[in-house]
Scaffold this active site. Sequence first.
Site, mmCIF file in Angstrom:
data_model
loop_
_atom_site.group_PDB
_atom_site.id
_atom_site.type_symbol
_atom_site.label_atom_id
_atom_site.label_comp_id
_atom_site.label_asym_id
_atom_site.label_seq_id
_atom_site.Cartn_x
_atom_site.Cartn_y
_atom_site.Cartn_z
ATOM 1 N N GLY A 1 1.250 -6.569 9.941
ATOM 2 C CA GLY A 1 0.475 -5.328 10.031
ATOM 3 C C GLY A 1 0.205 -4.745 8.650
ATOM 4 O O GLY A 1 -0.907 -4.283 8.356
ATOM 5 N N TYR A 2 1.221 -4.774 7.799
ATOM 6 C CA TYR A 2 1.054 -4.261 6.441
ATOM 7 C C TYR A 2 0.168 -5.188 5.634
ATOM 8 O O TYR A 2 -0.612 -4.747 4.785
ATOM 9 C CB TYR A 2 2.416 -4.033 5.783
ATOM 10 C CG TYR A 2 3.139 -2.897 6.460
ATOM 11 C CD1 TYR A 2 2.846 -1.578 6.128
ATOM 12 C CD2 TYR A 2 4.045 -3.120 7.493
ATOM 13 C CE1 TYR A 2 3.454 -0.518 6.791
ATOM 14 C CE2 TYR A 2 4.654 -2.071 8.166
ATOM 15 C CZ TYR A 2 4.355 -0.775 7.806
ATOM 16 O OH TYR A 2 4.944 0.272 8.461
ATOM 17 N N HIS A 3 0.286 -6.486 5.897
ATOM 18 C CA HIS A 3 -0.594 -7.448 5.227
ATOM 19 C C HIS A 3 -2.057 -7.111 5.525
ATOM 20 O O HIS A 3 -2.888 -7.040 4.619
ATOM 21 C CB HIS A 3 -0.256 -8.867 5.701
ATOM 22 C CG HIS A 3 -1.228 -9.888 5.210
ATOM 23 N ND1 HIS A 3 -1.138 -10.464 3.968
ATOM 24 C CD2 HIS A 3 -2.342 -10.404 5.784
ATOM 25 C CE1 HIS A 3 -2.151 -11.294 3.802
ATOM 26 N NE2 HIS A 3 -2.902 -11.281 4.891
ATOM 27 N N TYR B 1 11.336 3.319 13.179
ATOM 28 C CA TYR B 1 11.624 3.387 11.736
ATOM 29 C C TYR B 1 12.699 4.408 11.395
ATOM 30 O O TYR B 1 13.480 4.208 10.487
ATOM 31 C CB TYR B 1 10.363 3.765 10.947
ATOM 32 C CG TYR B 1 9.368 2.647 10.778
ATOM 33 C CD1 TYR B 1 9.511 1.441 11.450
ATOM 34 C CD2 TYR B 1 8.279 2.791 9.938
ATOM 35 C CE1 TYR B 1 8.588 0.432 11.300
ATOM 36 C CE2 TYR B 1 7.350 1.779 9.777
ATOM 37 C CZ TYR B 1 7.500 0.608 10.463
ATOM 38 O OH TYR B 1 6.588 -0.382 10.305
#
Length: 658
Positions: free
Chosen positions: A295-297, A451
Site C-alpha cells: 500500500g505504501y509502495h 496501528y
Amino acid sequence: MAFDFQKKGIYIISRKVFLLLCLFCFLLENGKAQSNDFSHETEKLFSRLNLDIHGLEKIRDAQNNPNLAAEQLLYYFKTRTSVKHPINISSEKTEATQKDIKWANDALKHIFVGQPAYPSYFCGDDIDWNSRPVPDNEWVWQLNRMYFWNAMGKVYQQTGDEKYAKEWCKQLIDWTQKNPNDADHKYAWRSIEAGIRGNSWTGLFQRFIGSPNFTPEVLVAFLNSMYDHAEFLMTKYSTRSNWGLMEAEGMAFIAITFPEFKFSEKWKTEAFRRLNNEINIQVYPDGHQRELAIGYHLGCINWFLRTYELAKMNGIENAFPKSYLETIEKMCEVPMKIGLPDGTNAQFGDAWAGKPGQHSKQFLEWSKMFHRDDFLYLATEGKQGTEPDKTAFALKQSGLYSMRSGWDKEATCLVLKCGPDGGFHCQPDNGTFTLYAGGRNLMPDAGSYIYSGDPKNRSWFRQTRVHQTLTLNDENTNYSPKLLKWQPGNDLDILVVENAGYKNLTHRRSVFFIDKKYLVIVDEAIGTGTGNVDIHFQLAPGAGVAVFNRDYFSVHSNFKKGWNVLVQTNKQKGLKLEEEEGQVSFEYTKKEPRPAFRFRIEKENEKHPVRFVTLVVPYEREKPDIKVEVVGNSKIGGSELQLEIEENGKIKTIGYTL
Ligand code: CA
C-alpha cells in the site's frame, strides 16, 4: 471593459465585471465591519507575497488600504489563469461517489470522518478539531486531513449548491483560527498531515475559489495558512520514509500553485531536491519501495508522480531527470509482478488485500504513460494488450518472489517474502508466503489489524509465529536474508532463500513449484540453536472447520465449493502437529479467526539437524495423491537437494545444486 450585447437588448455582463460588482456590494455591506484582526492578517499576508510580480501591481499600490487590497487580491485569484492544476473545474468532469455525498452532507452537520474505518463523529457545533471518539490516535490525525473537505469540494462542483461552499469557507477559517502550529496543537501538525493538506488544499482552492462565499477573509486565512504549511514543511524532512514524500509533495503543490509567495521558488527547489533524492534512496533497483508494504509502495508511486505531473503541466518538468520516470515505471511493475491473480495484494507487513481489480485504473493510466501493453492487459483483464512475458518474478533486493501458473483470475500463485528490514511497516516474517488458487486466497497473510491503541493488538499480528515460516522457541526472528537460488522454468520453478533469523539458527527454505500446480517446501534449521523448531501454516477464514489428519500429519481446508488446499509434512521421529491461534485482518480494525497450525520438532542438541519436507497442494475436487521423498546426497544445509516425487503412480526426480 467588454459588455456582451444580446439582440433582446439585455446587457449580459462579463464574468470579470460581475465579480467586480460582487466585490463592490461586499464592500458596501461589510467594509466597515472589517476587524483589526483582518487588517492585521492581510498585512501579514502582503508581507509574505512578492507584490512586484506581474498582475499584483495594483495590490502593491493599494497596500495602505488592506481591505481594498484584499478585494483586489481576491479578484486576481478568481480570474488567474497562469497556473495549471490537475483539478481544473472548467474541464474536469467530477464524479462524486455515494461516499463523497454522505461525507459532504455529514460535514455540513459537523459529523466528520477521521480514520475512515471508524464511524464518523459529531465534533460539536463549535468544532473541536481535537475530538477523540476512539482510543486510536489515527482518528484525530486523519480528522486533520479533512477527507470530508475533499468530498464537499467534489459535491459542490457537481451540484453547484452553495451550502457546501459556504460551510467549507466557515470551517476553513475555523480550523486556521483554532490550530496555530504550537505545542498545544501537535495533533493537527504531524508533518504528514501538513504535507497531505499542502496537496489537498490547493485542489480545494481550485474547487471553491469561484464561489461568492469565497470572500477576502477566506482568501487571507487560506493563503496565510498555506504559507505556514510550506514554511513548516521546510523544517521537516523524513528521509528514507514515505513520510518524506508527503512532506515534499505538500511543499511542491503550495509552491507551484502559488508562485506569488516570496519563498515559492525556494520551497519548490527544496521539494524537487528531496523527491529526486528520495527516489534514489527509497526505491530498490528491483522497483520496490524500501518499506516493503504494498500500500505504501503504491502511495509512493503517486507521491513521486503527482509532483512530476504538476511540474509538467506548468512546463517545469525538466527539474526531474529521465531516470526519475524510469524508476517510477519500474515501481509500477511491482503490483503486476507480485499481485495476486484477482488483483488483490499479498498483505505482507502493514498491507491490505484490498478488492479484486483494484489496480485496474492505475494500470490503465500507466499503460498510456509508459506505453506498456502488459499494463493494458492487466487493466482490461486480458481484453486488450499483451500478456506479461513471464510467470515468475524475483525482486531480489526486496526479497519478494512470485510464481504463477498464468494470468487468469483462476491461476495458482505463490508470493514469498524474505527481505531486509523495511522499518515500521515491515514485520519479522522472512520466509512467509501467500498462496492463491482457483480464484481464492487459500493461505493469506494475517495482515496488521491496527496501528495504535492497545499495543498488544498490533504486536500479535507482527509475530513471526503467526506467519507461514519457521521459528525457534516461538521467538521473533531478525532480518538477515540471502537468496541462494532463483531458477524459474517451464514446468518447475525453484527458489531457495535463507534467513539467519536467530543468533545460532538459520532457516533455509527451498520452494519447488511443480508443473505450475503445487508446491514442495523443504525447510531446514541450520545451526547450533536448540529448542522447539516449528513451521507454521494458516488457512483462509471461512474454510469451515479445517480437517486435521494426525496420522498423516496433514491438514486441509474444507470449503464446500471451489478450491481447497492440503498441507502435509512428511512423517519423522518426534514430529508433532498442533493447532494454533489463527487470526486474519483484511481491513483496518477488523479481524476474524481462521485455522492455524504448526509442525514441531524438538531440536535436542547443537548437532541435531532439523528438516521438514512439506507438500502444499491446492486442489479443486479430490485431494491429489502425491508423495515426496528426499533422495541422493542431500545433507541438511548442504549444497545439493534431490527429491523424488510420486504423483498418481508416476515418479520423477527433481532438485538443485547450489
Ligand atoms: Ca504479516
